[in-house]
Design an enzyme around this catalytic site. Structure first.
Site, PDB file in Angstrom:
ATOM      1  CG  ASN A   9      45.154  19.909  54.179  1.00 59.25           C
ATOM      2  OD1 ASN A   9      44.614  19.043  53.237  1.00 59.25           O
ATOM      3  ND2 ASN A   9      44.818  21.253  54.328  1.00 59.25           N
ATOM      4  NE  ARG A  90      40.483  21.761  53.926  1.00 59.79           N
ATOM      5  CZ  ARG A  90      40.618  22.846  53.737  1.00 59.79           C
ATOM      6  NH1 ARG A  90      41.521  23.390  54.275  1.00 59.79           N
ATOM      7  NH2 ARG A  90      39.761  23.716  53.296  1.00 59.79           N
ATOM      8  CG  HIS A 179      36.140  27.776  49.878  1.00 58.14           C
ATOM      9  ND1 HIS A 179      35.698  28.381  48.943  1.00 58.14           N
ATOM     10  CD2 HIS A 179      37.116  27.145  50.013  1.00 58.14           C
ATOM     11  CE1 HIS A 179      36.904  28.566  48.312  1.00 58.14           C
ATOM     12  NE2 HIS A 179      37.789  27.943  48.688  1.00 58.14           N
ATOM     13  N   GLY A 207      39.644  34.049  48.292  1.00 54.36           N
ATOM     14  CA  GLY A 207      40.976  33.908  48.329  1.00 54.36           C
ATOM     15  C   GLY A 207      41.573  33.549  46.931  1.00 54.36           C
ATOM     16  N   GLY A 209      41.333  30.396  45.604  1.00 59.96           N
ATOM     17  CA  GLY A 209      39.939  29.835  45.432  1.00 59.96           C
ATOM     18  C   GLY A 209      38.850  30.639  45.760  1.00 59.96           C
ATOM     19  NE  ARG A 238      39.316  25.442  41.328  1.00 59.84           N
ATOM     20  CZ  ARG A 238      39.357  25.609  42.807  1.00 59.84           C
ATOM     21  NH1 ARG A 238      38.779  26.627  43.228  1.00 59.84           N
ATOM     22  NH2 ARG A 238      40.247  24.845  43.327  1.00 59.84           N
ATOM     23  NE  ARG A 281      49.792  39.068  48.202  1.00 57.41           N
ATOM     24  CZ  ARG A 281      50.365  38.277  49.101  1.00 57.41           C
ATOM     25  NH1 ARG A 281      50.896  38.415  49.975  1.00 57.41           N
ATOM     26  NH2 ARG A 281      50.058  36.942  48.683  1.00 57.41           N
ATOM     27  N   GLY A 328      42.204  35.252  52.069  1.00 54.16           N
ATOM     28  CA  GLY A 328      43.323  36.091  51.796  1.00 54.16           C
ATOM     29  C   GLY A 328      42.896  37.377  51.121  1.00 54.16           C
ATOM     30  N   GLY A 330      39.768  38.763  50.721  1.00 53.27           N
ATOM     31  CA  GLY A 330      38.432  39.625  51.446  1.00 53.27           C
ATOM     32  C   GLY A 330      39.177  39.892  52.833  1.00 53.27           C
ATOM     33  CD  GLU A 385      39.474  26.936  55.297  1.00 52.60           C
ATOM     34  OE1 GLU A 385      40.470  27.772  54.901  1.00 52.60           O
ATOM     35  OE2 GLU A 385      39.117  26.164  54.144  1.00 52.60           O
TER      36      GLU A 385
HETATM   37  P1  ADP Z   1      43.837  29.832  48.988  1.00 55.30           P
HETATM   38  O1  ADP Z   1      43.703  29.483  50.440  1.00 55.30           O
HETATM   39  O2  ADP Z   1      42.674  29.735  48.159  1.00 55.30           O
HETATM   40  O3  ADP Z   1      45.182  29.550  48.441  1.00 55.30           O
HETATM   41  P2  ADP Z   1      44.232  32.547  50.226  1.00 55.30           P
HETATM   42  O4  ADP Z   1      42.735  32.869  51.046  1.00 55.30           O
HETATM   43  O5  ADP Z   1      45.274  32.250  50.861  1.00 55.30           O
HETATM   44  O6  ADP Z   1      43.794  31.560  49.085  1.00 55.30           O
HETATM   45  O7  ADP Z   1      44.246  33.847  49.591  1.00 55.30           O
HETATM   46  C1  ADP Z   1      45.316  34.044  48.579  1.00 55.30           C
HETATM   47  C2  ADP Z   1      44.874  35.539  47.760  1.00 55.30           C
HETATM   48  O8  ADP Z   1      45.014  36.506  48.655  1.00 55.30           O
HETATM   49  C3  ADP Z   1      46.147  35.754  46.641  1.00 55.30           C
HETATM   50  O9  ADP Z   1      45.377  36.289  45.887  1.00 55.30           O
HETATM   51  C4  ADP Z   1      46.756  37.108  47.468  1.00 55.30           C
HETATM   52  O10 ADP Z   1      47.174  38.017  46.591  1.00 55.30           O
HETATM   53  C5  ADP Z   1      45.889  37.573  48.303  1.00 55.30           C
HETATM   54  N1  ADP Z   1      46.317  38.194  49.342  1.00 55.30           N
HETATM   55  C6  ADP Z   1      46.927  37.787  50.488  1.00 55.30           C
HETATM   56  N2  ADP Z   1      47.562  38.729  51.344  1.00 55.30           N
HETATM   57  C7  ADP Z   1      47.184  40.056  50.586  1.00 55.30           C
HETATM   58  C8  ADP Z   1      47.392  41.427  50.941  1.00 55.30           C
HETATM   59  N3  ADP Z   1      48.101  41.714  52.224  1.00 55.30           N
HETATM   60  N4  ADP Z   1      46.976  42.099  50.064  1.00 55.30           N
HETATM   61  C9  ADP Z   1      46.251  41.964  49.291  1.00 55.30           C
HETATM   62  N5  ADP Z   1      46.086  40.452  48.893  1.00 55.30           N
HETATM   63  C10 ADP Z   1      46.356  39.820  49.581  1.00 55.30           C
END
Ligand code: ADP
Length: 400
Positions: A9, A90, A179, A207, A209, A238, A281, A328, A330, A385
């Site tokens: 990546n 990727r 995605h 997440g 994104g 975004r 968070r 993240g 979800g 992924e």
């Molecule tokens: P990306 O891959 O787009 O950078 P992620 O899928 O890693 O994003 O998701 C990141 C998001 O998930 C952040 O907003 C983070 O706060 C949230 N997140 C990660 N772990 C937790 C958790 N345990 N509780 C609540 N939110 C979380």
């Protein structure tokens, strides 16, 4: 027999890599080279629960690839480069060229280069990563795994914008979706879950994104991201969909260039734009502490997710097999899932199983969060992924 595969990546100044054994999909080592070409580059290797960090001046991606391979040999993860049977890259944008992962040859590389205008932030680094790899591993098959490929099955009425048709024909302006590896992974899992291919599901990859896909009869029918990942949902930084006239208006009002505005829409908007925080968070904590803007930003975020689930529910004529939460937020934020469910439960005849929802991920990593009498299943499924990129690379290179 187990064989070794590399997954890459590459960013403009970074190179992430993982070495796997296939077909077991066992990860042997992963690493991250940072600040390539910036004078103070360094890299880390992670294996067996250990982490090695080293500093080295790495001038370009070709040197980064060489450094990575030297480390793999020195640490005996491979005996020689001949042991690597395939490399998966990727790649953000496959345009209309690619509807699946593809073996990279000169033509494919040129097509990826021609798509740099659609992925200006990602493609230069990804191309440097591919070229660096091809230079050093000349005879090893390399595979491009596109973030857009999965969405190429969308019908025209869902991927065209109502703008002058020549913008599509001559400039490629259409919805591509992103995605794709994540949505593909979840869709495959759901086909196994239901034991058939013609499933209708709505997948929420939420997440930092975020995008939602509508899967009809087992293939992508619609998605929220567009020409670029900026479209659709409100995200961490975004804006998601906005009135396009805002761009001209702000250009005049604030004396900003289109590039500056686009940058602000990508990096300074969404949750961070409204409430100063993009991490879910942090935002939830601020909300608990009485921060009104955090409360408002979250409301706008939940409403945005709800809006697209509702659209896709209608596009599937209500015949939904499952609604899936992943990524993240979800997978980890039960409050997020609860807030979305509160908004859709009545019209869609589904009910949240509060206990089951709270248990993910506190007690288990995945599962059903709807009650048995719901019209369809609501599930939490962790995405992967990297696994998708790995299996695609393996399948495309097998026998090459
Ligand atoms: P990306 O891959 O787009 O950078 P992620 O899928 O890693 O994003 O998701 C990141 C998001 O998930 C952040 O907003 C983070 O706060 C949230 N997140 C990660 N772990 C937790 C958790 N345990 N509780 C609540 N939110 C979380």
């Amino acid at each position: 027999m187990e064989e070794k595969y590399l997954i890459i990546n590459a960013g403009s100044s970074s190179l992430k890599f993982s070495l796997y054994e296939m077909p077991s999909a066992k990860e042997i080592v992963n690493g991250y080279i940072q600040k390539i070409g910036e004078g103070d580059s360094f890299y880390e290797l992670k294996y067996d629960g250990k982490k090695d960090v080293k500093e080295k001046n790495i001038k370009n991606h070709s040197e980064a690839v060489q450094t990575m391979l030297d480390e793999l040999i020195e640490n005996k993860f491979i005996k020689n480069i001949g042991e690597i049977k395939g490399v998966g890259h990727r790649v953000l944008h496959g345009g209309e060229f690619y509807s699946k992962s593809t073996l990279i040859d000169e033509e494919v590389l040129n097509n990826i280069k021609s798509l740099t205008k659609l992925g200006p932030l990602h493609h230069p680094g990804e191309i440097a990563g591919i070229e660096g790899m091809m230079e050093v591993l000349k005879d090893v098959p390399q595979v491009a795994v596109f973030d857009t490929a999965f969405h190429q099955t969308m019908p025209k009425e869902n991927y065209l914008y109502a703008v002058p048709y020549s913008w599509y024909k001559e400039n490629g302006v259409r919805k591509y979706g992103f995605h794709g590896t994540s949505h593909n992974y979840i869709t495959d899992k759901m086909k196994k879950h239901f034991g058939r291919d013609d499933i209708n599901i709505i997948v929420c990859h939420i997440g930092s994104g975020a995008s939602i896909v509508c899967i009809k009869d087992g293939i992508c029918y619609d998605t929220t991201m567009g020409l670029t990942p900026l479209d659709g949902l409100v995200m961490g930084t975004r804006s998601g969909s906005i009135d396009p006239s805002i761009i001209e208006y702000i250009a005049k009002e604030r004396n900003m260039t289109v590039e500056e505005i686009t940058n602000a829409l990508n990096k300074e908007s969404g949750l961070i734009g409204l409430a100063g925080k993009n991490d879910y968070r942090d935002l939830s904590k601020a909300r608990e502490d009485g921060d009104d803007m955090a409360k408002l930003a979250l409301k706008i975020f939940y409403n945005s997710v709800t809006k697209y689930i509702a659209e896709y529910y209608f596009k599937l004529d209500g015949k939904v097999d499952a609604l899936v939460f992943t990524a993240g937020i979800g997978e980890n934020a039960y409050v997020f899932r609860k807030k979305v469910m509160e908004r859709i439960s009545n019209p869609m005849h589904i009910k949240l199983d509060e206990e089951a929802n709270k248990a993910i991920p506190a007690k288990v990593r995945e599962g059903k969060i709807s009650t048995d009498d719901s019209a369809f299943e609501v599930l939490v499924v962790p995405t992967n992924e990297e696994y998708m990129i790995l299996t695609d690379t393996y399948n495309v290179t097998k026998g090459k």
